[in-house]
Design a protein around this motif. Structure first.
Motif, short mmCIF file in Angstrom:
data_model
loop_
_atom_site.label_atom_id
_atom_site.label_comp_id
_atom_site.label_asym_id
_atom_site.label_seq_id
_atom_site.Cartn_x
_atom_site.Cartn_y
_atom_site.Cartn_z
N ALA A 166 -3.59 9.28 -12.03
CA ALA A 166 -3.71 8.95 -10.56
C ALA A 166 -4.94 8.38 -9.90
CB ALA A 166 -3.29 10.26 -9.81
N HIS A 215 -5.41 0.01 -9.33
CA HIS A 215 -4.17 0.63 -9.57
C HIS A 215 -3.09 -0.45 -10.02
CE1 HIS A 215 -3.83 -0.76 -5.33
NE2 HIS A 215 -2.54 -0.59 -5.62
N THR A 242 2.18 2.10 -7.31
CA THR A 242 1.95 3.16 -6.42
C THR A 242 3.73 3.53 -6.28
OG1 THR A 242 0.56 1.95 -4.99
CG2 THR A 242 1.85 3.67 -3.94
N TRP A 244 8.51 14.15 -8.58
CA TRP A 244 7.66 12.88 -8.48
C TRP A 244 8.45 11.75 -8.90
CZ3 TRP A 244 4.04 9.86 -7.08
CH2 TRP A 244 3.17 9.16 -7.76
N LYS A 290 -0.37 13.92 1.29
CA LYS A 290 0.38 12.58 1.10
C LYS A 290 1.36 12.77 -0.08
CE LYS A 290 -2.88 10.36 -1.85
NZ LYS A 290 -3.69 8.86 -2.00
N TYR A 295 1.24 8.07 -4.51
CA TYR A 295 -0.01 7.94 -5.13
C TYR A 295 -0.01 6.62 -5.88
CZ TYR A 295 -0.57 12.83 -4.07
OH TYR A 295 -0.95 14.02 -3.31
N ARG A 296 -1.49 5.99 -5.96
CA ARG A 296 -1.78 4.99 -6.55
C ARG A 296 -1.96 5.15 -8.17
NH1 ARG A 296 -5.45 2.34 -1.57
NH2 ARG A 296 -3.75 2.25 -0.07
#
Length: 273
Positions: free
Chosen positions: A97, A108, A111, A194, A221, A224-225
């Motif tokens: 992450a 990244h 996402t 997730w 949030k 996640y990137r």
């Protein structure tokens, strides 16, 4: 004069020592293999049999570099980075992450987002936000300590939550698999998980569905990137990986889509086609 000379000598020795340490650190990266730090049982991400989608991404990166893949296996959790990347037994952590200070992040390469797993034929199949009144009084699974737990508590769902441990040895425990099995059996009404963990497993099960939580507005949030992690001093290695990611993004996306990983835009507002 002697004091000045001694002082200059001390500075010179310190600079030489620091330069030597940097050179030694830079030499940790292998030039004969793409050495990956990985959990041997983090299905569907990584697996010792090579079946995880992170294994396939590692194979893609290695192929582009013209190198074989070599793994340093260790269960993710406390000590993972110190026992692998920082110990010099491997050179890159797949699927890290963005923003974690234990490693230096590359750019990244995807996402993803948390989502709600339900039965396709269940009465919660249409729920797409944690504030939906339909979730009140239902048995809801969540991994303790993850961001959705805060949203669920704020939505008044604390008494309905059943928590699973965050860091476990996946060789002997399987919290995500247990939650999915419970949803399928009806002992859980839904689970909040997730996306990269749940999405590929749900894709393989015709009775379950994964609904990304794109409509949550308050923090923390839920998207996640995801980057690759390298040692902090290895700037050239990071730039090389950034170049690989940029030039091979379409192939990376294809591997992730094929695996069933839910991909979203960089702001977690819409699914990425």
């Amino acid at each position: 004069m002697r004091r000045i000379g001694a002082g200059l000598l001390a500075v010179a020795l310190a600079v030489a020592s620091a330069a030597g340490a940097q050179a030694q650190l830079a030499e940790l990266r292998s030039t004969t293999a793409f050495r990956v730090c990985a959990d041997p049982a983090a299905v569907p991400l990584s697996a010792q049999d090579g079946s995880g989608f992170e294994n396939k991404l590692a194979e893609l990166m290695a192929a582009k570099l013209g190198l074989p893949v070599a793994y340093s296996w260790f269960p993710q959790g406390s000590g993972f980075i110190n026992r692998t990347l920082r110990a010099g037994t491997c050179d890159v952590v797949m699927g890290y992450a963005q923003g974690d200070e234990l490693v230096q992040n590359t750019n990244h390469y995807y996402t993803s987002i948390y989502g709600l797993v339900t039965r396709k034929d269940g009465d919660l199949a249409g729920v797409d936000r944690l504030t939906d009144p339909a979730l009140k009084g239902r048995e809801l699974g969540v991994v303790a300590g993850t961001p959705p737990a805060s949203h669920m508590a704020r939505a008044g769902l604390a008494k309905d939550m059943r928590g699973w441990d965050l860091f476990v040895d996946r060789r002997v425990e399987n919290p995500v698999g247990d939650m999915l099995a419970a949803v399928k059996a009806g002992t859980l009404d839904a689970a909040v998980l997730w996306g990269p963990l749940a999405g590929p497993l749900v894709k393989a099960d015709p009775e379950l569905q994964f609904t990304p939580l794109l409509k949550e507005e308050a923090g923390p949030k839920l998207f996640y990137r995801i980057t690759m992690g390298v040692r902090p001093a290895e700037q050239d290695w990071k730039r090389e990986l950034n170049s690989l990611i940029r030039r091979n993004q379409a192939e990376i996306d294809a591997i992730l889509h094929d695996a069933g990983v839910p991909l979203v835009d960089d702001y977690g507002k819409a699914l990425k086609p």
